[in-house]
Design a protein around this motif. Structure first.
Motif, PDB file in Angstrom:
ATOM      1  N   VAL A  57       0.866  -1.333   0.099  1.00  0.00           N
ATOM      2  CA  VAL A  57       0.096  -0.145   0.110  1.00  0.00           C
ATOM      3  C   VAL A  57       0.896   1.293   0.091  1.00  0.00           C
ATOM      4  O   VAL A  57       2.135   1.140   0.557  1.00  0.00           O
ATOM      5  CB  VAL A  57      -0.980   0.011   1.244  1.00  0.00           C
ATOM      6  CG1 VAL A  57      -1.949  -0.917   1.376  1.00  0.00           C
ATOM      7  CG2 VAL A  57      -0.209   0.104   2.497  1.00  0.00           C
ATOM      8  N   GLY A  58       0.272   2.420  -0.774  1.00  0.00           N
ATOM      9  CA  GLY A  58       0.884   3.678  -0.568  1.00  0.00           C
ATOM     10  C   GLY A  58       0.930   4.206   0.841  1.00  0.00           C
ATOM     11  O   GLY A  58       0.246   3.969   1.543  1.00  0.00           O
ATOM     12  N   SER A  59       1.719   5.213   1.197  1.00  0.00           N
ATOM     13  CA  SER A  59       1.992   5.788   2.323  1.00  0.00           C
ATOM     14  C   SER A  59       0.734   6.453   2.817  1.00  0.00           C
ATOM     15  O   SER A  59       0.495   6.646   3.981  1.00  0.00           O
ATOM     16  CB  SER A  59       3.225   6.962   2.340  1.00  0.00           C
ATOM     17  OG  SER A  59       2.939   7.820   1.313  1.00  0.00           O
ATOM     18  N   SER A  60      -0.201   6.979   1.923  1.00  0.00           N
ATOM     19  CA  SER A  60      -1.471   7.745   2.377  1.00  0.00           C
ATOM     20  C   SER A  60      -2.562   6.699   2.601  1.00  0.00           C
ATOM     21  O   SER A  60      -3.582   7.120   3.185  1.00  0.00           O
ATOM     22  CB  SER A  60      -1.681   8.747   1.272  1.00  0.00           C
ATOM     23  OG  SER A  60      -0.857   9.596   1.161  1.00  0.00           O
ATOM     24  N   VAL A  61      -2.492   5.480   2.496  1.00  0.00           N
ATOM     25  CA  VAL A  61      -3.318   4.502   2.709  1.00  0.00           C
ATOM     26  C   VAL A  61      -3.323   4.061   4.175  1.00  0.00           C
ATOM     27  O   VAL A  61      -2.265   3.694   4.578  1.00  0.00           O
ATOM     28  CB  VAL A  61      -3.349   3.297   1.815  1.00  0.00           C
ATOM     29  CG1 VAL A  61      -4.429   2.341   1.848  1.00  0.00           C
ATOM     30  CG2 VAL A  61      -3.220   3.655   0.419  1.00  0.00           C
ATOM     31  N   ASP A  77       1.445   6.995  -3.641  1.00  0.00           N
ATOM     32  CA  ASP A  77       1.149   7.103  -2.427  1.00  0.00           C
ATOM     33  C   ASP A  77      -0.381   6.616  -2.034  1.00  0.00           C
ATOM     34  O   ASP A  77      -0.667   6.443  -0.891  1.00  0.00           O
ATOM     35  CB  ASP A  77       1.289   8.609  -1.826  1.00  0.00           C
ATOM     36  CG  ASP A  77       2.961   9.097  -1.858  1.00  0.00           C
ATOM     37  OD1 ASP A  77       3.748   8.063  -1.993  1.00  0.00           O
ATOM     38  OD2 ASP A  77       3.162  10.122  -1.677  1.00  0.00           O
ATOM     39  N   ARG A  78      -1.176   6.955  -2.948  1.00  0.00           N
ATOM     40  CA  ARG A  78      -2.638   6.628  -2.626  1.00  0.00           C
ATOM     41  C   ARG A  78      -3.224   5.312  -3.159  1.00  0.00           C
ATOM     42  O   ARG A  78      -4.380   5.567  -3.621  1.00  0.00           O
ATOM     43  CB  ARG A  78      -3.453   8.092  -2.932  1.00  0.00           C
ATOM     44  CG  ARG A  78      -3.232   8.524  -4.023  1.00  0.00           C
ATOM     45  CD  ARG A  78      -3.995   9.882  -4.269  1.00  0.00           C
ATOM     46  NE  ARG A  78      -3.326  10.369  -5.499  1.00  0.00           N
ATOM     47  CZ  ARG A  78      -4.041  10.514  -6.807  1.00  0.00           C
ATOM     48  NH1 ARG A  78      -5.239  10.076  -6.804  1.00  0.00           N
ATOM     49  NH2 ARG A  78      -3.684  11.005  -7.740  1.00  0.00           N
ATOM     50  N   LEU A  79      -2.150   4.564  -3.737  1.00  0.00           N
ATOM     51  CA  LEU A  79      -2.806   3.507  -4.486  1.00  0.00           C
ATOM     52  C   LEU A  79      -2.401   2.130  -3.540  1.00  0.00           C
ATOM     53  O   LEU A  79      -1.554   2.063  -2.694  1.00  0.00           O
ATOM     54  CB  LEU A  79      -2.154   3.182  -5.728  1.00  0.00           C
ATOM     55  CG  LEU A  79      -2.387   4.327  -6.759  1.00  0.00           C
ATOM     56  CD1 LEU A  79      -1.408   3.924  -8.074  1.00  0.00           C
ATOM     57  CD2 LEU A  79      -4.062   4.442  -7.143  1.00  0.00           C
ATOM     58  N   THR A 117      -8.411  14.504  -1.829  1.00  0.00           N
ATOM     59  CA  THR A 117      -7.415  14.390  -2.825  1.00  0.00           C
ATOM     60  C   THR A 117      -6.283  15.102  -2.371  1.00  0.00           C
ATOM     61  O   THR A 117      -5.020  14.637  -2.621  1.00  0.00           O
ATOM     62  CB  THR A 117      -8.063  15.153  -4.151  1.00  0.00           C
ATOM     63  OG1 THR A 117      -9.280  14.622  -4.374  1.00  0.00           O
ATOM     64  CG2 THR A 117      -7.084  14.707  -5.317  1.00  0.00           C
ATOM     65  N   LEU A 118      -6.288  16.364  -1.648  1.00  0.00           N
ATOM     66  CA  LEU A 118      -5.028  17.054  -1.153  1.00  0.00           C
ATOM     67  C   LEU A 118      -4.355  16.178  -0.334  1.00  0.00           C
ATOM     68  O   LEU A 118      -3.248  16.328  -0.200  1.00  0.00           O
ATOM     69  CB  LEU A 118      -5.662  18.401  -0.862  1.00  0.00           C
ATOM     70  CG  LEU A 118      -6.024  19.381  -1.628  1.00  0.00           C
ATOM     71  CD1 LEU A 118      -6.619  20.744  -1.305  1.00  0.00           C
ATOM     72  CD2 LEU A 118      -4.844  19.862  -3.022  1.00  0.00           C
ATOM     73  N   GLN A 119      -5.435  15.746   0.772  1.00  0.00           N
ATOM     74  CA  GLN A 119      -4.725  14.920   2.012  1.00  0.00           C
ATOM     75  C   GLN A 119      -3.684  13.793   1.358  1.00  0.00           C
ATOM     76  O   GLN A 119      -2.761  13.648   1.966  1.00  0.00           O
ATOM     77  CB  GLN A 119      -5.685  14.420   2.762  1.00  0.00           C
ATOM     78  CG  GLN A 119      -5.493  14.250   4.119  1.00  0.00           C
ATOM     79  CD  GLN A 119      -6.713  13.789   4.987  1.00  0.00           C
ATOM     80  OE1 GLN A 119      -7.720  13.127   4.245  1.00  0.00           O
ATOM     81  NE2 GLN A 119      -6.690  13.943   6.105  1.00  0.00           N
ATOM     82  N   THR A 120      -4.508  13.158   0.364  1.00  0.00           N
ATOM     83  CA  THR A 120      -3.686  11.661  -0.220  1.00  0.00           C
ATOM     84  C   THR A 120      -2.525  12.202  -0.945  1.00  0.00           C
ATOM     85  O   THR A 120      -1.901  11.359  -1.142  1.00  0.00           O
ATOM     86  CB  THR A 120      -4.744  10.905  -0.742  1.00  0.00           C
ATOM     87  OG1 THR A 120      -5.244  11.610  -1.887  1.00  0.00           O
ATOM     88  CG2 THR A 120      -5.759  10.346   0.141  1.00  0.00           C
ATOM     89  N   THR A 121      -2.545  13.514  -1.573  1.00  0.00           N
ATOM     90  CA  THR A 121      -1.530  13.800  -2.380  1.00  0.00           C
ATOM     91  C   THR A 121      -0.474  14.427  -1.898  1.00  0.00           C
ATOM     92  O   THR A 121       0.493  14.931  -2.312  1.00  0.00           O
ATOM     93  CB  THR A 121      -1.940  14.556  -3.771  1.00  0.00           C
ATOM     94  OG1 THR A 121      -2.772  15.641  -3.089  1.00  0.00           O
ATOM     95  CG2 THR A 121      -2.877  13.590  -4.680  1.00  0.00           C
ATOM     96  N   ASN A 122      -0.440  14.425  -0.484  1.00  0.00           N
ATOM     97  CA  ASN A 122       0.597  14.930   0.380  1.00  0.00           C
ATOM     98  C   ASN A 122       0.793  16.427  -0.005  1.00  0.00           C
ATOM     99  O   ASN A 122       1.992  17.018  -0.241  1.00  0.00           O
ATOM    100  CB  ASN A 122       1.690  14.309   0.349  1.00  0.00           C
ATOM    101  CG  ASN A 122       1.754  13.177   0.982  1.00  0.00           C
ATOM    102  OD1 ASN A 122       1.119  12.732   2.201  1.00  0.00           O
ATOM    103  ND2 ASN A 122       2.235  11.922   0.117  1.00  0.00           N
ATOM    104  N   ALA A 123      -0.221  17.264  -0.241  1.00  0.00           N
ATOM    105  CA  ALA A 123      -0.040  18.696  -0.754  1.00  0.00           C
ATOM    106  C   ALA A 123       0.492  19.457   0.702  1.00  0.00           C
ATOM    107  O   ALA A 123       0.305  19.407   1.747  1.00  0.00           O
ATOM    108  CB  ALA A 123      -1.370  19.323  -1.038  1.00  0.00           C
TER     109      ALA A 123
END
Lengths: 207, 443
Positions: free
Chosen positions: B141-145, B185-187, B394-400
């Motif tokens: 898993v990606g780091s945001s999952v 990160d989100r996959l 989306t912004l959270q998971t894309t590490n904005a």
């Protein structure tokens, strides 16, 4: 000699306001410029204080001829030597009593400001905004401001014209008392003949 | 009294006007910063996510949709393509690297992507903990999952959270990727066969995944017999082909058991070509194939940017307008206030304040307004950025994240100088007043 006025001429919009004026003022002596409205007395005060430039003639202050001085030097002369009491007072609205007086105190002499406030009976009002003052109080603040930089010359334009006899006497005594303390020269322009008695030297101006 | 104190008293006295000027400057700065930051974020995402992907092959449909769904994972795929056809393309000598993607499921909005470990290597990613998948239904898993090693979960059909669960299969988390700022990160990544299996499709040979250079599986082998002349094989590849052929024979029995399954399908193929000329030629030849389409990510994204005006020029113009509004407000505040203060300024000049000092006082007033506005604008910008990134998925998971880049400094400098210029005209006018006229006018 404090002031030497030689052949002074001033024209405004091709109209001659002052013509061939000559007089001297010694240090510590007072001058009353008396004349009706439009006679050029305010223009004379403005010329003597360097706020206006003469059309012709010379004005010497302590042997400095204004036309030979830069604008900045004249500004400095005004800041260090002159005090102003305007007819309509022109107190700065966004400052309180103390700040209005302190504004002119370019020597940062806080004791001087305190003494002026105390001497003019403004101690209780020192933190009050000037818009909240009575006419009499505001006038005292204007006088205090005119004296704040310990000037050697005080220019007062119509200081009593809107006052009754009682207040005229009070204001004149107040100003003269202060000039006595600071040994300064008072130059007053007015149409108010009631104050002639306070002056030994009077220049009468006519239209 | 110092000039600074004089100015502070002045600002305090006309509090409402000063406050409005400060707030307008602050909002101008914060919005300009937000636009710039999010613009940069989008640009970085576009660059990072699309890095090294020259062509995307998928089902016929909108080329932009294909790119958005396969490269950026923000749209619904155009459909599926036969794995056999994708294999043909993968073996094209003009291709340096090809990555198959099989989409169709998600877990709490995070897409489950059947692929190969080449997908991870493509983005230079590595594991922060755990290992890569060995078996089907093992996932990295990606780091945001929000999943940990050992967690089990069921995929939900479709790319939206409210689909039906695949209750017959559970995925097992075996690895977590390091944060990279890329789409990975989100996959949720798993083997191609996991996704094929769960959707009742023929599996493909796992050897493909383990060694990209030797990507000859059953499907491809079958294809070779039908269309031998389409591929240019060296001796080594023929060897591998033979080996795979034998392997295939051994597995024939198993294959027969799954005859009822549909033929293997994938969603898209990400391709890196060997030369820029291939970027032009390859899509042309693929697009001639009736059931496939090849799209160029750079081309499509540029089209998208020009369509929606999210290009850097649009951002710059919008920011510029906002800052100009703020500057005009400072100007109008000072200029209108100047009219009311002519008498005060005349008094100051009369008592010996020089023209320079009057100029300085008025400019200082403008500078103070703009500086407080800038500081407040940065704080508001930070706050809004933080609120938006915490509340928009989306912004959270894309590490904005906020970046102190050149744009940031340029915005601050631009606002400062715009404010300064706005203050200069009233200051010049104020310093040039005729003292005697002003005093006689108001005396």
């Amino acid at each position: 000699m404090l002031f030497k006025i030689k052949n002074l001429e001033y024209k405004k919009s091709n109209k001659t306001i002052l013509n061939n004026l000559n007089f001297n003022i010694e240090e510590g002596k007072h001058l009353l410029v008396l004349g009706s409205s439009g006679s050029g007395k305010t223009s004379l005060l403005n010329l003597m204080s360097g706020l206006l430039k003469p059309t012709n003639g010379e004005i010497f202050f302590k042997d400095h001829e204004y036309s030979s001085l830069s604008e900045e030097k004249i500004d400095r002369i005004r800041a260090n030597n002159f005090g102003f009491i305007f007819q309509k007072l022109h107190l700065i609205g966004h400052l309180n009593v103390k700040q209005n007086i302190d504004l002119i105190n370019n020597k940062n002499d806080s004791k001087k400001v305190e003494n002026l406030i105390h001497g003019l009976g403004l101690t209780q009002k020192s933190e009050q905004m000037v818009s909240e003052l009575s006419v009499g109080e505001a006038q005292r603040v204007a006088i205090a401001r005119g004296l704040a930089n310990s000037p050697c010359v005080i220019f007062a334009d119509e200081p009593t014209s809107s006052l009754d006899d009682y207040n005229t006497q009070k204001v004149m005594e107040l100003i003269l008392e202060q000039t006595k303390q600071t040994k300064s020269t008072l130059i007053v322009s007015t149409h108010d003949k009631r104050i002639k008695k306070y002056f030994s030297k009077i220049t009468e101006m006519s239209l | 009294m110092s000039d600074l104190r004089f100015v502070l008293y002045s600002l305090k006295y006309r509090f409402l006007n000063s406050f409005l000027s400060i707030m307008l400057t602050a909002f101008g700065v914060s919005i300009a910063l937000l636009i710039s930051q999010f613009g940069n974020h989008i640009q970085n995402r576009i660059n990072l996510d699309g890095q090294g992907i020259d062509i995307v092959v998928g089902a016929k449909g909108s080329p932009l949709q294909l790119i958005l769904s396969s490269v950026y994972h923000i749209d619904i795929p155009t459909g599926n393509i036969a794995y056999s056809k994708a294999k043909k393309i993968m073996n094209n000598p003009q291709i340096e690297e090809s990555i198959p993607l099989a989409l169709g499921d998600n877990w709490r909005g995070f897409r489950i992507v059947g692929t190969t470990t080449n997908y991870i290597r493509h983005y230079d990613m590595s594991l922060s903990t755990g290992r890569y998948w060995d078996q089907n239904f093992e996932v990295v898993v990606g780091s945001s999952v929000n999943l940990d090693i050992g967690d089990e979960f069921m995929g939900v059909h479709g790319l939206l959270e409210d689909g039906s669960s695949h209750e017959e299969h559970k995925y097992d988390v075996v690895g977590i990727l390091k944060p990279s700022g890329t789409v990975l990160d989100r996959l949720i990544l798993t083997s191609l066969n996991s996704v094929l299996d769960i959707h009742g499709l023929h599996k493909v040979d796992n050897s493909f995944e383990k060694n990209h250079e030797h990507q000859h599986d059953h499907e491809h082998h079958k294809e070779e017999h039908h269309d031998v002349h389409e591929h240019d094989h060296d001796k080594e590849k023929h060897k591998n082909e033979d080996e795979n052929h034998h392997k295939h024979s051994k597995n024939d029995k198993e294959t027969n058991k799954t005859n009822e399954l549909g033929s293997s399908e994938i969603t898209a193929l990400l391709i890196k070509t060997k030369s820029p000329i291939a970027n032009i030629n390859l899509p042309r030849s693929i697009n001639r194939e009736s059931s496939l389409q090849a799209a160029n990510p750079a081309l499509e994204i540029n089209r998208l940017i020009s369509l929606f005006g999210i290009g850097s020029k649009s951002f710059a113009i919008l920011s510029l307008i906002l800052i100009l509004i703020a500057s005009l407000n400072i100007f109008s505040g000072l200029a209108s206030n100047l009219e009311n203060r002519m008498g005060d300024l005349a008094v100051l000049r009369a008592v010996g304040f020089s023209k320079k000092r009057i100029f300085k006082i008025i400019v200082l007033e403008g500078i103070l307004v703009v500086l407080i506005g800038i500081i407040l604008g940065i704080l508001i910008g930070f706050l809004l950025f933080s609120i938006l990134t915490h509340n928009i998925f989306t912004l959270q998971t894309t590490n904005a994240s906020l970046i102190f880049n050149l744009d940031f400094i340029l915005i601050i400098l631009f606002v400062f100088f715009a404010g300064l210029i706005a203050a200069i005209f009233p200051a010049y006018r104020g310093s040039k007043i005729s003292i005697a006229n002003q005093l006689s006018r108001t005396i």
